[in-house]
Design an enzyme around this catalytic site. Structure first.
Site, PDB file in Angstrom:
ATOM      1  CG  HIS A 177      -1.916  -1.032   1.358  1.00 38.85           C
ATOM      2  ND1 HIS A 177      -2.063  -1.805   2.480  1.00 38.85           N
ATOM      3  CD2 HIS A 177      -2.863  -1.461   0.499  1.00 38.85           C
ATOM      4  CE1 HIS A 177      -3.052  -2.662   2.315  1.00 38.85           C
ATOM      5  NE2 HIS A 177      -3.559  -2.478   1.115  1.00 38.85           N
ATOM      6  CE  LYS A 232     -12.916  -7.387   3.806  1.00 38.55           C
ATOM      7  NZ  LYS A 232     -12.474  -6.776   2.559  1.00 38.55           N
ATOM      8  CB  SER A 261      -4.247  -6.691   4.375  1.00 35.91           C
ATOM      9  OG  SER A 261      -3.757  -5.432   4.007  1.00 35.91           O
ATOM     10  NE  ARG A 267      -2.523  -7.635  -4.248  1.00 32.27           N
ATOM     11  CZ  ARG A 267      -3.296  -7.691  -3.194  1.00 32.27           C
ATOM     12  NH1 ARG A 267      -2.774  -7.828  -2.001  1.00 32.27           N
ATOM     13  NH2 ARG A 267      -4.605  -7.643  -3.323  1.00 32.27           N
TER      14      ARG A 267
END
Ligand code: ADP
Length: 155
Positions: free
Chosen positions: A18, A42, A129, A91
């Site tokens: 990040h 979430k 993460s 990614r």
């Protein structure tokens, strides 16, 4: 024109990946808002207060970057912040497939928005993460994966 970009995410926690995206975006925009989504569906692993504090620490010497929290649609937050750009990192091809539909739906919801994608640096591609959380949960060392400026919180 004041170019404002929103960098939305959970940042649970903020990682070196990040941080790299934020720093590379600085020359491209007048201001960057790191937007921590509060998604009631979430449940986060780290407390919102801590996630914000760590982001603030990372941003402390980056004057054009700020952090905010938001709930609801990301595009509504963009309108509220008068931002015409969304920033996302890519990614893998899995990221691309996921981002493609979100980006296309966001464009339908708010035609003025443009999503800008930045490729992850190879050394940060494996950092997510969720893996950092797993390592932390099992008492592993996460220091290699999180920004140096927040190491002191995890020692
Ligand atoms: P979300 O839950 O929205 O995916 P994250 O906090 O996991 O939120 O990620 C926010 C943004 O940062 C996403 O665009 C994601 O692709 C990007 N990102 C996450 N990790 C990396 C990394 N290692 N390198 C580059 N971009 C990353």
């Amino acid at each position: 024109m004041n170019k404002v970009v929103i960098f939305p995410g959970s940042f649970d926690p903020i990682t070196k990946g990040h941080e790299n995206i934020i720093k590379r975006a600085i020359p491209l925009f007048d201001s960057i808002v790191v937007a921590v989504g509060e998604n009631s569906e979430k449940k986060s692993y780290f407390k919102l207060k801590d996630r914000i504090q760590w982001i603030e620490e990372v941003l402390s010497d980056l004057p054009t970057v700020t952090v905010e929290t938001y709930s609801g649609l990301t595009v509504d937050f963009c309108k509220q912040m008068k931002a015409k750009y969304l920033l996302r990192g890519l990614r893998t091809s899995a990221d691309f497939e996921f981002e493609r539909s979100i980006g296309q739906i966001n464009k339908r919801l708010y035609p003025d928005i443009e999503t800008v994608f930045m490729l992850a640096f190879p050394e940060f591609t494996p950092i997510t993460s969720s893996i950092v959380r797993d390592v932390h949960r099992h008492k592993g060392n996460i220091l290699d994966f999180i920004p140096t400026s927040i190491h002191s919180y995890f020692k």
